[in-house]
Design a protein around this motif. Sequence first.
Motif, PDB file in Angstrom:
ATOM      1  N   ASP A 102       0.843  -1.208   0.000  1.00  0.00           N
ATOM      2  CA  ASP A 102       0.000   0.000   0.000  1.00  0.00           C
ATOM      3  C   ASP A 102       0.878   1.259   0.000  1.00  0.00           C
ATOM      4  O   ASP A 102       0.532   2.261  -0.623  1.00  0.00           O
ATOM      5  N   THR A 154       0.818   3.712  -3.319  1.00  0.00           N
ATOM      6  CA  THR A 154       0.268   5.071  -3.188  1.00  0.00           C
ATOM      7  C   THR A 154       1.355   6.120  -3.393  1.00  0.00           C
ATOM      8  O   THR A 154       1.060   7.269  -3.678  1.00  0.00           O
ATOM      9  N   MET A 197      -6.586   6.769  -5.515  1.00  0.00           N
ATOM     10  CA  MET A 197      -6.316   5.371  -5.195  1.00  0.00           C
ATOM     11  C   MET A 197      -6.783   5.054  -3.768  1.00  0.00           C
ATOM     12  O   MET A 197      -6.344   5.693  -2.820  1.00  0.00           O
ATOM     13  N   PRO A 242      -6.311   2.261  -1.315  1.00  0.00           N
ATOM     14  CA  PRO A 242      -5.526   1.033  -1.181  1.00  0.00           C
ATOM     15  C   PRO A 242      -6.224  -0.002  -0.292  1.00  0.00           C
ATOM     16  O   PRO A 242      -7.343   0.221   0.172  1.00  0.00           O
ATOM     17  N   TYR A 260      -6.884  -3.159  -6.234  1.00  0.00           N
ATOM     18  CA  TYR A 260      -6.915  -1.705  -6.468  1.00  0.00           C
ATOM     19  C   TYR A 260      -5.774  -1.312  -7.390  1.00  0.00           C
ATOM     20  O   TYR A 260      -4.857  -2.105  -7.609  1.00  0.00           O
ATOM     21  N   ASN A 261      -5.895  -0.086  -7.940  1.00  0.00           N
ATOM     22  CA  ASN A 261      -4.866   0.466  -8.823  1.00  0.00           C
ATOM     23  C   ASN A 261      -4.879  -0.162 -10.211  1.00  0.00           C
ATOM     24  O   ASN A 261      -3.838  -0.358 -10.828  1.00  0.00           O
TER      25      ASN A 261
END
Length: 346
Positions: free
Chosen positions: A44, A48, A59, A61, A116-117
């Motif tokens: 994370d 980030t 974003m 996370p 995520y991302n």
Amino acid sequence: MIHSKGYAAQSAETDLAPWDFERRDVGLHDVLIDIAYCGVCHTDVHLTRNEWFPGLFPMVPGHEIVGIVSQVGNHVTKFKTGDRAAVGVMVDSCRACEDCKNGQEQFCAVSPVVTYNNLDHYNMPAYGGYANNIVLNEDFAHHVSEKLDFAAVAPLLCAGITTYSPLRRWKVGEGHKLAVVGLGGLGHMAVKFGVAFGAEVTVLSTSPGKEEAAKKLGAHHFVVTKDEEQMKSTLRSFHFIVDTVAANHDLNPYLALLKTNGVYINVGMPAEPWQLSSFTLATGNKVVSGSGAGGLPETQEMLDFCAEHNIVSDIELINIKDIHTAFDRMLKGDVLYRFVIDMATL
Ligand code: NAP
Ligand code: ZN
């Protein structure tokens, strides 16, 4: 659309802050999970802050997620409302490629979706677990035993499976000497699994202060890696070494600690590539191997193993407002061993 609130980084230069956003409606095969806890993985921090590559912002996370199923699509068979559920590092894949068919969906070559991302199959940004809820296909959610402390299960979804998987792959167990480099989130789970599988476990740490805590986790030996004499005393002594270090570091002093035919298992993800000498590798037939998270079947297997053997993560529960302090302390190696966000504080 489903309304969600969470903490997001608006750019790689800004701190995480409260943010409201939308998730897709619950589809026929989807579950909606009300997130109870989310672990804080070093990934994370890497993502980030764009430490690996430019990210997709805003974003949200978080990929160590546990919660309660609050809605199910009409075709869902695996869960009902009220069930405990957990989500790890991925939320979708193609299901048809060789890796997906082999239960290694984390390596899907066609259309992987990490938690995520990245964009999902609906062309929407995937948002992670620093939030009050998540919607995903039921296949990518896992069952969690009611027996286990719920908050302490969260880190199993990344730190747990990422260390369980390679130890199983290399059949680490009785009669093996295993070293774990770095006693953080991943490292402490590698110690717990190594001990559970019957190996003799040594922690190789930069932090002398972690010795007592390492022994409490079940580690048999503790070596301070900055102490040359201590390092010398373990030359050529391990069958396996699991490296969980997040920062750039030189592998060569650790490779010298492997026995002949020993295996170095890297799971840490520092940004800089390594420099390895062919002589170091040839001498002693060394194997350097990697490992990435774990597939869906193995993740459920790991959770079931943990329920049977009463294994969870050692955690420090935090208020989401303190996420910056948590990131800073993690960077200093000052956490025993995983921060977990209590989502009730959102
Ligand atoms: P973490 O909790 O921060 O633990 C990393 C540990 O590495 C620290 O506690 C520290 O332990 C040690 N360390 C830190 N700086 C060091 C240095 N310069 N030299 C030697 N050791 C150092 O991080 P984590 O969440 O466990 O994640 C570790 C890494 O694994 C991250 O890069 C993360 O992105 C990666 N990761 C990979 C996967 C995968 O699929 N392969 C999955 C999840 C995470 P001591 O104090 O004991 O030295
Ligand atoms: Zn992770």
